[in-house]
Motif scaffolding. Structure first.
Motif, PDB file in Angstrom:
ATOM      1  N   LYS A 194       0.830  -1.208   0.000  1.00  0.00           N
ATOM      2  CA  LYS A 194       0.000   0.000   0.000  1.00  0.00           C
ATOM      3  C   LYS A 194       0.863   1.256   0.000  1.00  0.00           C
ATOM      4  O   LYS A 194       0.557   2.232  -0.685  1.00  0.00           O
ATOM      5  CB  LYS A 194      -0.932   0.004   1.207  1.00  0.00           C
ATOM      6  N   GLU A 195       1.968   1.235   0.735  1.00  0.00           N
ATOM      7  CA  GLU A 195       2.854   2.390   0.837  1.00  0.00           C
ATOM      8  C   GLU A 195       3.728   2.566  -0.405  1.00  0.00           C
ATOM      9  O   GLU A 195       3.878   3.673  -0.919  1.00  0.00           O
ATOM     10  CB  GLU A 195       3.746   2.239   2.068  1.00  0.00           C
ATOM     11  N   HIS A 196       4.325   1.485  -0.895  1.00  0.00           N
ATOM     12  CA  HIS A 196       5.297   1.566  -1.979  1.00  0.00           C
ATOM     13  C   HIS A 196       4.705   1.338  -3.381  1.00  0.00           C
ATOM     14  O   HIS A 196       5.275   1.822  -4.365  1.00  0.00           O
ATOM     15  CB  HIS A 196       6.430   0.564  -1.750  1.00  0.00           C
ATOM     16  N   TYR A 197       3.608   0.586  -3.464  1.00  0.00           N
ATOM     17  CA  TYR A 197       2.995   0.259  -4.755  1.00  0.00           C
ATOM     18  C   TYR A 197       1.474   0.418  -4.653  1.00  0.00           C
ATOM     19  O   TYR A 197       0.722  -0.551  -4.747  1.00  0.00           O
ATOM     20  CB  TYR A 197       3.362  -1.172  -5.166  1.00  0.00           C
ATOM     21  N   PRO A 198       1.003   1.653  -4.469  1.00  0.00           N
ATOM     22  CA  PRO A 198      -0.433   1.879  -4.214  1.00  0.00           C
ATOM     23  C   PRO A 198      -1.359   1.450  -5.355  1.00  0.00           C
ATOM     24  O   PRO A 198      -2.486   1.019  -5.103  1.00  0.00           O
ATOM     25  CB  PRO A 198      -0.519   3.384  -3.957  1.00  0.00           C
ATOM     26  N   LYS A 199      -0.910   1.562  -6.606  1.00  0.00           N
ATOM     27  CA  LYS A 199      -1.761   1.152  -7.735  1.00  0.00           C
ATOM     28  C   LYS A 199      -1.918  -0.365  -7.757  1.00  0.00           C
ATOM     29  O   LYS A 199      -3.006  -0.881  -8.010  1.00  0.00           O
ATOM     30  CB  LYS A 199      -1.188   1.646  -9.072  1.00  0.00           C
ATOM     31  N   LEU A 200      -0.829  -1.090  -7.476  1.00  0.00           N
ATOM     32  CA  LEU A 200      -0.903  -2.550  -7.378  1.00  0.00           C
ATOM     33  C   LEU A 200      -1.803  -2.939  -6.204  1.00  0.00           C
ATOM     34  O   LEU A 200      -2.613  -3.868  -6.319  1.00  0.00           O
ATOM     35  CB  LEU A 200       0.487  -3.164  -7.215  1.00  0.00           C
ATOM     36  N   PHE A 201      -1.684  -2.234  -5.095  1.00  0.00           N
ATOM     37  CA  PHE A 201      -2.528  -2.507  -3.930  1.00  0.00           C
ATOM     38  C   PHE A 201      -4.003  -2.378  -4.310  1.00  0.00           C
ATOM     39  O   PHE A 201      -4.804  -3.275  -4.034  1.00  0.00           O
ATOM     40  CB  PHE A 201      -2.185  -1.556  -2.771  1.00  0.00           C
ATOM     41  N   ASP A 202      -4.358  -1.267  -4.939  1.00  0.00           N
ATOM     42  CA  ASP A 202      -5.751  -1.064  -5.359  1.00  0.00           C
ATOM     43  C   ASP A 202      -6.203  -2.156  -6.328  1.00  0.00           C
ATOM     44  O   ASP A 202      -7.320  -2.666  -6.226  1.00  0.00           O
ATOM     45  CB  ASP A 202      -5.938   0.307  -6.010  1.00  0.00           C
ATOM     46  N   TYR A 203      -5.339  -2.512  -7.257  1.00  0.00           N
ATOM     47  CA  TYR A 203      -5.661  -3.509  -8.280  1.00  0.00           C
ATOM     48  C   TYR A 203      -5.919  -4.890  -7.669  1.00  0.00           C
ATOM     49  O   TYR A 203      -6.826  -5.604  -8.095  1.00  0.00           O
ATOM     50  CB  TYR A 203      -4.507  -3.573  -9.282  1.00  0.00           C
ATOM     51  N   MET A 204      -5.130  -5.260  -6.681  1.00  0.00           N
ATOM     52  CA  MET A 204      -5.232  -6.609  -6.122  1.00  0.00           C
ATOM     53  C   MET A 204      -6.142  -6.708  -4.893  1.00  0.00           C
ATOM     54  O   MET A 204      -6.664  -7.781  -4.610  1.00  0.00           O
ATOM     55  CB  MET A 204      -3.846  -7.135  -5.754  1.00  0.00           C
TER      56      MET A 204
END
Length: 182
Positions: A91-101
């Motif tokens: 969530k902190e370092h890769y927020p777009k991946l977090f949202d996607y997954m």
């Protein structure tokens, strides 16, 4: 590039030697055609494994089959890093991946695509680039004849059985939106 991104519920697969499938996790999915794997901690981790939740747990590039179990291949990688609970928080370092997954109603257990939304693709590329100079899995050069003596076939970790009874596993297809092809 095809990247398998999947949510992990426990540690130790891959093991410290970099063998993906050592506990038979992800079963036949390990046989799919991919160029890289990113293991991320799921929100429903096993008890005593909650410290991997929402973290990049491991990354492997350039897979190589070194053996098989009843459900899938045993895989090692030309470039491998195992972080477990010490990986970066997604969530902190890769927020777009977090949202996607994890967000927006996503109930994905995994995603494998050569096409991702552009913003997610950029973060995934950044994750993969971070290990392009990493060493191979420790078991990368294992000889097939030595496989039985070097691998602990502890298949109890991720079997298709629960309390002695076989269970059915259903995998949903992922819906692709805003596709970015590279």
């Amino acid at each position: 590039m095809k990247v398998l991104i999947y949510k992990r519920t426990h540690k130790h697969d891959p093991d410290e030697r970099g063998i993906f499938g050592i506990q038979d996790c992800m079963g036949q999915i390990r046989n799919w055609n991919y160029d890289a794997v990113i293991g991320i901690g799921g929100k429903s981790a096993w008890k005593d494994h909650t410290d991997i939740k929402y973290r990049v747990n491991w990354i492997g590039l350039e897979p190589k089959v070194i053996g098989s179990t009843k459900r899938g291949n045993l895989i090692v990688f030309a470039h491998f890093e195992l972080y477990e609970e010490n990986g970066k928080e997604i969530k902190e370092h890769y927020p777009k991946l977090f949202d996607y997954m994890y967000v927006s109603g996503s109930r994905k257990r995994f995603d494998m695509s050569s096409s991702l939304p552009k913003d997610v693709y950029e973060e995934v590329k950044s994750i993969l680039d971070s290990i392009k100079d990493s060493s191979p899995s420790k078991a990368y050069n294992i000889d097939g004849a030595d496989l039985d003596t070097n691998i602990n076939y502890n298949l109890s970790g991720c079997s298709r059985f629960f309390k002695g009874k076989e269970i059915e596993i259903i995998i949903q297809k992922c819906v692709k939106e805003n596709i970015y092809k590279k």
